[in-house]
Design a protein around this motif. Structure first.
Motif, short mmCIF file in Angstrom:
data_model
loop_
_atom_site.label_atom_id
_atom_site.label_comp_id
_atom_site.label_asym_id
_atom_site.label_seq_id
_atom_site.Cartn_x
_atom_site.Cartn_y
_atom_site.Cartn_z
N ASP A 1 0.88 -1.17 0.00
CA ASP A 1 0.00 0.00 0.00
C ASP A 1 0.91 1.22 0.00
OD1 ASP A 1 -1.70 2.13 0.48
OD2 ASP A 1 -2.85 1.09 2.02
N CYS A 2 1.07 1.83 -1.17
CA CYS A 2 2.02 2.94 -1.29
C CYS A 2 1.56 4.19 -0.54
CB CYS A 2 2.32 3.24 -2.75
SG CYS A 2 0.95 3.95 -3.68
N THR B 1 8.48 1.87 1.13
CA THR B 1 9.28 2.23 -0.03
C THR B 1 9.41 1.09 -1.03
OG1 THR B 1 11.35 1.47 0.96
CG2 THR B 1 10.68 3.76 1.42
N TYR B 2 9.92 1.42 -2.18
CA TYR B 2 10.18 0.43 -3.23
C TYR B 2 11.04 -0.71 -2.71
CZ TYR B 2 12.17 -1.54 -7.51
OH TYR B 2 12.58 -2.40 -8.50
N ILE C 1 1.87 -5.83 -5.52
CA ILE C 1 2.34 -4.52 -5.96
C ILE C 1 1.16 -3.57 -6.08
CG2 ILE C 1 3.54 -3.25 -7.80
CD1 ILE C 1 4.80 -6.02 -8.56
N ASP C 2 1.24 -2.45 -5.39
CA ASP C 2 0.20 -1.42 -5.49
C ASP C 2 0.33 -0.75 -6.85
OD1 ASP C 2 -1.40 0.86 -5.29
OD2 ASP C 2 -0.91 1.17 -3.18
N PRO D 1 4.48 4.58 -8.39
CA PRO D 1 5.12 5.00 -9.64
C PRO D 1 6.07 3.95 -10.22
CG PRO D 1 5.18 6.78 -8.03
CD PRO D 1 4.66 5.56 -7.32
N GLU D 2 6.71 3.17 -9.32
CA GLU D 2 7.66 2.17 -9.79
C GLU D 2 7.02 0.80 -9.99
OE1 GLU D 2 7.52 3.29 -6.64
OE2 GLU D 2 9.29 4.44 -6.15
#
Length: 131
Positions: free
Chosen positions: A76-77, A83-84, A111-112, A116-117
């Motif tokens: 959950d970003c 963090t990545y 992966i959320d 962005p990544e």
């Protein structure tokens, strides 16, 4: 054959995370009038959820007759500090747990998509894991 298709693997749970995870069930218990001590609930979540090798999951599967479990790490970003690199490591640990029991455990990349990544992280997960 019984297949559980939705499980969140949590290899490691600290006190802060267990308290965060306890909020939702605690709030619902309160709404239902079920007396629950928040600190006890958070402590139990910490003990139950943390499963660095997947041994607790396999034991619960044996107890309940589940043959295969599909699981993923949780990303959950919107959570500060998630963090990545942390999510990359969590996905690698999740894949490692599944690799120990490939006939019973299936790991999915967690992966959320708002991250962005996300495409790079998905590529890493696909390239780094083969079992």
């Amino acid at each position: 054959m019984i297949i559980d298709t939705h499980y969140h693997m949590i290899p490691q749970v600290g006190t802060k995370a267990s308290r965060f995870m306890a909020r939702w069930p605690f709030q619902h218990a309160e709404k239902l009038g079920i007396p629950v001590d928040f600190d006890t609930l958070a402590s139990e979540i910490k003990d139950i959820a943390a499963d660095p090798a997947g041994e607790k999951l396999l034991a619960r599967m044996d107890e309940t007759g589940i043959d295969i479990t599909m699981f993923c790490a949780v990303d959950d970003c919107s959570i500060r500090g998630n963090t990545y690199d942390i999510v990359k490591d969590l996905n690698e640990k999740t894949a490692s747990i599944a690799g120990r029991s490939p006939s019973r455990l299936v790991a999915l990349a967690g992966i959320d998509p708002r991250r962005p990544e996300a495409p790079a992280l998905l590529t890493h997960c696909m390239d780094a894991v083969s079992y």
